[in-house]
Motif scaffolding. Structure first.
Motif, PDB file in Angstrom:
ATOM      1  N   TRP A  28      36.433  45.601  35.036  1.00 61.79           N
ATOM      2  CA  TRP A  28      37.601  44.961  35.641  1.00 61.79           C
ATOM      3  C   TRP A  28      37.539  45.071  37.161  1.00 61.79           C
ATOM      4  N   ALA A  29      38.117  44.075  37.831  1.00 60.07           N
ATOM      5  CA  ALA A  29      38.297  44.125  39.280  1.00 60.07           C
ATOM      6  C   ALA A  29      39.796  43.998  39.572  1.00 60.07           C
ATOM      7  N   LEU A  30      40.309  44.919  40.368  1.00 59.16           N
ATOM      8  CA  LEU A  30      41.711  44.860  40.758  1.00 59.16           C
ATOM      9  C   LEU A  30      41.892  43.812  41.857  1.00 59.16           C
ATOM     10  N   LEU A  31      42.782  42.859  41.632  1.00 60.11           N
ATOM     11  CA  LEU A  31      43.097  41.845  42.636  1.00 60.11           C
ATOM     12  C   LEU A  31      44.266  42.371  43.476  1.00 60.11           C
ATOM     13  N   ARG A  32      43.921  42.964  44.613  1.00 61.67           N
ATOM     14  CA  ARG A  32      44.920  43.688  45.410  1.00 61.67           C
ATOM     15  C   ARG A  32      46.047  42.791  45.916  1.00 61.67           C
TER      16      ARG A  32
END
Length: 202
Positions: A141-145
């Motif tokens: 997963w990549a956190l979309l800040r």
């Protein structure tokens, strides 16, 4: 834009409904989200433009004051854990202000699916599984800040005042986490009354 802080005089709640004031004081964390939503509806009635197209997730935070009983640190017991408690003391230390992730928006690194509003419960939590039935990713997963929700927080240590310490005893202290509008509002040496949901006693 920062959230709006809705400050409520607890004596007004007591006069309005005794059952409601008991529910809030005994189980604040359980009812906090409902209180926020009720305040948000109230604000929307007064100011319909509060929610805008470019800011659909504008938040309301709830804070109470004037709880009828103010406790000393030495009076806190395990029976108060989970309750809303008004406690007095002197600030001895405060940390730097740091960001806290409240709700995360994540992108699946396998298929690109975006999952919004993953609630963070005092620790970093990623989605359990990708919502795309043909993907089933559980770990990448990549956190979309920019699409996630953050808030400022600060740790403050408060201690008994000198006149409250029995002879021959060490002063009692309590760590309190401050959020949102009340960060950086106190400094070492300030005598304060903080109304907080008590999570633990050490």
């Amino acid at each position: 834009m920062s959230p709006i802080l809705c400050s409520i005089d607890f004596s007004h709640v007591t006069r309005f409904n005794d059952i409601l004031q008991k529910a809030i004081s005994d189980e604040f964390l359980r009812f906090e989200s409902y209180l926020k939503n009720a305040c948000k509806r109230f604000v929307m009635e007064l100011k319909p433009t509060f929610i805008t197209d470019d800011n659909p997730n504008k938040d309301i935070n709830v804070a109470f004051y004037n709880l009828p009983l103010i406790k000393r640190l030495r009076e806190l017991t395990t029976s108060e854990i989970g309750k809303l408690v008004s406690v007095a003391g002197v600030v001895t230390h405060s940390s730097e202000v740091r960001p806290e992730l409240l709700q995360g928006t994540f992108k699946c690194l396998d298929c690109g699916t975006v999952i919004k509003n993953v609630e963070q419960l005092f620790k970093y939590i990623e989605p359990i599984i990708c919502m795309n039935a043909t993907c089933q990713n559980k770990a990448r997963w990549a956190l979309l800040r920019k699409e996630s929700k953050f808030a400022d927080w600060q740790r403050v240590q408060m201690q008994e005042t000198s006149k409250e310490i029995p002879a021959g005893s060490l002063p009692r202290s309590l760590d309190v986490i401050l959020h949102h509008d009340i960060v950086e509002q106190t400094r070492a040496g300030d005598t304060v009354i903080l109304l907080v949901p008590l999570l633990a006693i050490s």
